[in-house]
Design an enzyme around this catalytic site. Sequence first.
Site, PDB file in Angstrom:
ATOM      1  N   THR A   1       6.670 129.843   4.365  1.00 16.76           N
ATOM      2  CA  THR A   1       6.325 131.105   3.695  1.00 16.76           C
ATOM      3  C   THR A   1       6.266 130.977   2.176  1.00 16.76           C
ATOM      4  OG1 THR A   1       8.679 131.693   3.717  1.00 16.76           O
ATOM      5  CG2 THR A   1       7.330 132.494   5.555  1.00 16.76           C
ATOM      6  N   GLU A   2       6.398 129.767   1.646  1.00 12.96           N
ATOM      7  CA  GLU A   2       6.494 129.580   0.196  1.00 12.96           C
ATOM      8  C   GLU A   2       5.330 130.195  -0.571  1.00 12.96           C
ATOM      9  OE1 GLU A   2       8.787 126.007   1.912  1.00 12.96           O
ATOM     10  OE2 GLU A   2       7.078 127.268   2.461  1.00 12.96           O
ATOM     11  N   VAL A   3       4.116 130.110  -0.005  1.00 12.74           N
ATOM     12  CA  VAL A   3       2.928 130.602  -0.704  1.00 12.74           C
ATOM     13  C   VAL A   3       3.018 132.102  -0.985  1.00 12.74           C
ATOM     14  CG1 VAL A   3       1.596 131.073   1.406  1.00 12.74           C
ATOM     15  CG2 VAL A   3       0.392 130.457  -0.707  1.00 12.74           C
TER      16      VAL A   3
ATOM     17  N   PHE B   1       5.668 129.899  -4.505  1.00 11.87           N
ATOM     18  CA  PHE B   1       6.372 128.610  -4.496  1.00 11.87           C
ATOM     19  C   PHE B   1       5.549 127.610  -3.694  1.00 11.87           C
ATOM     20  CE2 PHE B   1      10.443 126.212  -3.271  1.00 11.87           C
ATOM     21  CZ  PHE B   1      10.478 125.546  -4.476  1.00 11.87           C
TER      22      PHE B   1
END
Length: 270
Positions: free
Chosen positions: A146-148, A152
């Site tokens: 889920t960083e996007v 991140f």
Amino acid sequence: MNSTTMTPSETIALQYITYVCTDRVGYITLNRPEKRNALNEQVVTELKEALDYAENDELCKVIVLQAAGPIFCAGGDMEYMQQLSHMSFQKNLEDSTHLMQLFYQIYTLKKVVIAKVQGHAIAGGCGLATVCDFTYAVPSARLGYTEVKIGFLPAIEKIFLLRKIGEAKAKELLLTGDLITAEKAREIGLVTEVVAEEEIDFRVAEMAQKLCTQNSAQSMETIKEMIAHVQELPLKDALEYGAERNALSRATHDCQRGFQAFLEKQSIVW
């Protein structure tokens, strides 16, 4: 972990990690459920120590990475990450390198590592599940990077994800940031098997015992090493490397023992 003061197979409890070896299976448990087993500097340090201990524990042949509580691992500890974001590049590079070393350690560990995903595995937590050799998950688990969604990058984890599931599926996960079901993760090769919650402990233990009793530890170690290395080589070099390791393996004690058992039609228990 000081081997001079600890005997193999005793229960070892650190601040956030525990280790115990039972029937040749070393169980490493993330034990920070109140923070969804999120990763910070101390958790990563203790995981590295536990993995090193398990790798050198002569009574341990296979390792299971598991977690306490309803979540396997929610990724990086956001409070910790926010603090780091205000620090120097050098401090952030040291922390990132620390995490990178953990993933590389799992990927290249001499012993097989099985992830038991009893709950959601998100971002860096999904990275932990990805880098293990086998991953078993309950149907309710959701996995993904889920960083996007928060600006991140899954910069370290994506390297192992690409190796595991290929570019097209990796792009779908990394660029959408969506969480997927355990069954979808199995379909794309991220998860080995989806197992009912009430059966996952038994199934993982069963697989671990299968590896312990049916397979040569020496062979499993070498296969892991070769898989990690051969992907970096051009085709011809990879084939030559394979031929060399094939020839070398024939002189090992395990291989000669296996040949003899096969010719004499005897079963072999490792």
